[in-house]
Scaffold this active site. Structure first.
Site, PDB file in Angstrom:
ATOM      1  N   ASN A 195       0.945  -1.218  -0.040  1.00 21.96           N
ATOM      2  CA  ASN A 195      -0.088   0.132  -0.127  1.00 21.96           C
ATOM      3  C   ASN A 195       0.796   1.438   0.039  1.00 21.96           C
ATOM      4  OD1 ASN A 195      -2.652  -1.038   0.130  1.00 21.96           O
ATOM      5  ND2 ASN A 195      -2.379  -1.894   2.235  1.00 21.96           N
ATOM      6  N   HIS A 200      -8.211   1.191  -3.184  1.00 21.61           N
ATOM      7  CA  HIS A 200      -7.971   0.169  -2.041  1.00 21.61           C
ATOM      8  C   HIS A 200      -7.608   1.071  -0.668  1.00 21.61           C
ATOM      9  CE1 HIS A 200      -6.932  -3.326   0.305  1.00 21.61           C
ATOM     10  NE2 HIS A 200      -5.864  -2.677   0.536  1.00 21.61           N
TER      11      HIS A 200
END
Length: 332
Positions: A135, A191
């Site tokens: 991420n 996300h």
């Protein structure tokens, strides 16, 4: 990728000694990702100070005596690790630490994924499949692709299959319908907590997902926030972030990419937007996708109601902000 007489498929995994990498490697070696007749060579890429831990992982892989595991290699140099690679799972990323601003996290990881993109560009297989898990995954994929100009942008994807699976599971819990009878779920956007799990187009035990969405209290107060914030709930419960479920999502993603999505169904994939559904061209955004002939195709023509439109737009706005922050650092 379907015959044991074929050359092994080379799979690189970054952050290989971490929790997600560890959870993924043994299932890949067992054939869960590429098929139970496809041999694999695993390349574990780690930081120099984690190479010893990777050596322990390799010992365990050897001790598994997996028939499909043709070899294991450990690297601390991405250029060597990605040379000739067929599949790259980019899991390793810098975690957010106490006091770190989101912009700092974006910048630190953009540098990591710029390096990965350059290394892939230098020698990966021409049809390499790249899945970014670390991420912020969408923007990391955007950066990696930008630094790999010789690799088609559509070979770079980011993981929203974990979110997709979470949405399917949440629907199963609510409806009592098994996950095997739930199809056409969609995750839109980033996300992140702004993601939009869309049940309106789903099929749940033969019923339209819109029937379940009609329960607006469940939709807005339970389903959407439960899916979007599931990662936080897992951290609070187990004291660590999602690992096995993230690895499973990555394996599902590559499995569908290689073998195709089931007839009549689709999945969720974050990939560079061609301008579909009003999303800025080039933004790595999650869409409903089918895998056809080894390539992802966005499902076109879905009716987007105002409720959905507002939530998609909010997540896309966040993606723009991330893109612009990274561009301001000179990394795009």
């Amino acid at each position: 990728m379907s015959s044991t007489t074929a050359s092994p498929v080379t799979v690189a995994v970054t952050g290989a000694a971490g929790h997600i990498g560890y959870a993924a490697l043994f299932r890949i070696a067992a054939g869960a990702m590429l098929g139970h007749t496809t041999p694999v060579t695993l390349r574990l890429l780690e930081l120099p100070d984690a190479v010893r831990a990777a050596e322990g992982v390799v010992m365990e892989l050897e001790d598994g005596a997996f028939p499909l595991l043709a070899g294991t290699e450990i690297y601390d140099d991405p250029t060597r690790a990605f040379d000739g690679v067929d599949v790259a799972l980019l899991i390793g990323a810098r975690p957010r630490t106490k006091g770190m601003e989101r912009a700092d996290l974006l910048g630190a990881n953009a540098e990591i994924f710029a390096t990965s993109g350059k290394a892939l560009n230098a020698g990966a297989s021409p049809d390499v499949r790249v899945l970014v898990v670390g991420n912020p995954a969408n923007t990391n994929a955007l950066v990696a692709s930008a630094h790999a100009p010789d690799i088609p942008a559509d070979r770079f994807t980011a993981l929203t299959r974990l979110d997709h699976n979470r949405a399917v599971a949440a629907t199963a819990r609510h409806s009592g319908v098994p996950v095997t009878e739930i199809s056409r779920m969609t995750i839109w956007g980033n996300h992140s907590p702004t993601q939009y799990p869309d049940i309106f187009h789903a099929v749940v035990g033969g019923r339209s997902g819109a029937d379940y969405a009609a329960d607006t209290r469940w939709l807005t107060d339970d389903f959407i926030p439960t899916v979007a914030r599931r990662g936080t709930a897992i951290i609070e419960a187990r004291g660590a972030s999602s690992a096995a479920s993230a690895a499973n999502g990555a394996i599902d993603h590559i499995d569908d990419w290689v073998h195709g999505t089931p007839d009549g169904d689709w999945t969720s994939v974050a990939l560079p937007s061609p301008g579909a559904y009003g999303v800025d061209e080039g933004l790595v955004c999650s869409f409903p996708c089918r895998s056809v002939g080894g390539r992802w195709e966005i499902v076109e023509g879905l009716d987007i109601n105002p409720f959905s439109r507002a939530r998609i737009d909010a997540s896309v706005a966040e993606l723009r902000t991330e893109r612009d922050a990274v561009a301001a650092l000179g990394l795009l």
